[in-house]
Design an enzyme around this catalytic site. Sequence first.
Site, PDB file in Angstrom:
ATOM      1  N   VAL A   1       0.836  -1.200   0.000  1.00  0.00           N
ATOM      2  CA  VAL A   1       0.000   0.000   0.000  1.00  0.00           C
ATOM      3  C   VAL A   1       0.874   1.255   0.000  1.00  0.00           C
ATOM      4  O   VAL A   1       0.654   2.193  -0.771  1.00  0.00           O
ATOM      5  CB  VAL A   1      -0.947  -0.002   1.213  1.00  0.00           C
ATOM      6  CG1 VAL A   1      -1.843   1.229   1.190  1.00  0.00           C
ATOM      7  CG2 VAL A   1      -1.795  -1.265   1.235  1.00  0.00           C
ATOM      8  N   TYR A   2       1.880   1.252   0.843  1.00  0.00           N
ATOM      9  CA  TYR A   2       2.786   2.405   0.923  1.00  0.00           C
ATOM     10  C   TYR A   2       3.499   2.616  -0.407  1.00  0.00           C
ATOM     11  O   TYR A   2       3.567   3.740  -0.920  1.00  0.00           O
ATOM     12  CB  TYR A   2       3.786   2.178   2.051  1.00  0.00           C
ATOM     13  CG  TYR A   2       4.728   3.335   2.288  1.00  0.00           C
ATOM     14  CD1 TYR A   2       4.272   4.510   2.868  1.00  0.00           C
ATOM     15  CD2 TYR A   2       6.071   3.244   1.939  1.00  0.00           C
ATOM     16  CE1 TYR A   2       5.127   5.580   3.099  1.00  0.00           C
ATOM     17  CE2 TYR A   2       6.940   4.298   2.158  1.00  0.00           C
ATOM     18  CZ  TYR A   2       6.463   5.468   2.735  1.00  0.00           C
ATOM     19  OH  TYR A   2       7.318   6.515   2.945  1.00  0.00           O
ATOM     20  N   SER A   3       4.046   1.542  -0.978  1.00  0.00           N
ATOM     21  CA  SER A   3       4.737   1.667  -2.261  1.00  0.00           C
ATOM     22  C   SER A   3       3.811   2.206  -3.339  1.00  0.00           C
ATOM     23  O   SER A   3       4.196   3.081  -4.132  1.00  0.00           O
ATOM     24  CB  SER A   3       5.301   0.315  -2.704  1.00  0.00           C
ATOM     25  OG  SER A   3       6.412  -0.059  -1.935  1.00  0.00           O
TER      26      SER A   3
ATOM     27  N   SER B   1       1.268   4.165  -2.984  1.00  0.00           N
ATOM     28  CA  SER B   1       1.031   5.595  -2.761  1.00  0.00           C
ATOM     29  C   SER B   1       2.222   6.425  -3.218  1.00  0.00           C
ATOM     30  O   SER B   1       2.062   7.508  -3.788  1.00  0.00           O
ATOM     31  CB  SER B   1       0.717   5.871  -1.286  1.00  0.00           C
ATOM     32  OG  SER B   1       1.869   5.813  -0.468  1.00  0.00           O
ATOM     33  N   LYS B   2       3.425   5.939  -2.987  1.00  0.00           N
ATOM     34  CA  LYS B   2       4.611   6.692  -3.365  1.00  0.00           C
ATOM     35  C   LYS B   2       4.889   6.635  -4.863  1.00  0.00           C
ATOM     36  O   LYS B   2       5.439   7.579  -5.431  1.00  0.00           O
ATOM     37  CB  LYS B   2       5.814   6.205  -2.559  1.00  0.00           C
ATOM     38  CG  LYS B   2       5.700   6.522  -1.061  1.00  0.00           C
ATOM     39  CD  LYS B   2       5.511   8.017  -0.800  1.00  0.00           C
ATOM     40  CE  LYS B   2       5.494   8.362   0.674  1.00  0.00           C
ATOM     41  NZ  LYS B   2       5.317   9.810   0.926  1.00  0.00           N
TER      42      LYS B   2
END
Length: 242
Positions: free
Chosen positions: A152-154, A156-157
Amino acid sequence: MAQFLQGQIAAVTGAASGIGLASTKALLDAGATVVLVDRDADALARLSEELRERALIQKTDLLDAESCKAMVPEILGKVDHIDILLCNAGSYIGGDLVDTTPEAIDRMVNLNVNTVMKNVLAVAPHMIERGTGDIVVTCSIAGHSAIHVEPVYSASKWAVTSFVQTMRRQLMGHGIRVGQVSPGPVISALLSDWEPERLERMKKEGALMEAEEVSDAILFMLSRKRTVTIRDVIVLPSAFDI
């Protein structure tokens, strides 16, 4: 460092801790007036006492739509212009996707992606009218590599990387520089979600860095001549291996 930002005004989101606070202090040292934007009113009050001169505070909850919308107008109620916007506020979700929740995903994507877009949307007309400005976004090495323990973080980035680089091309003709800094793991509260074993192992291996390493990169970007744009700086601990 020479005060090459003397007379300039910066606004920093997520300014009360981590990379935001380190960048705030670096900008102040470089001569800028800095508006510290954060939702933590108590932390902002303490920092106002500590930093004093040229440090102004702006309580904004970026996850509240009305508060986010009011951020730039409220800043411009305190100062007469904005030379630099550092979109730094963000959050983190790690681990397997099946272990998170829809609510947590919404919150992280809203903060990491949507509020960046909204903040740039709000400040762009002001900078276009002035014919100058710098927009810097805190991204991540996860915006360049598919980190399998951070789906999820990847994601978003990666979205942030796409947005920053498209906005760089949209705004370059208006005298506005747009770029991002993409750090590896930084010792901060953002890593509180990491698995304890992973965090301890990376500390022992020297695969984490301090927030000041990132703020140094941001100051480098801002110190270049106006004829040069640093579109992205990837900053990694020397022992970090993705």
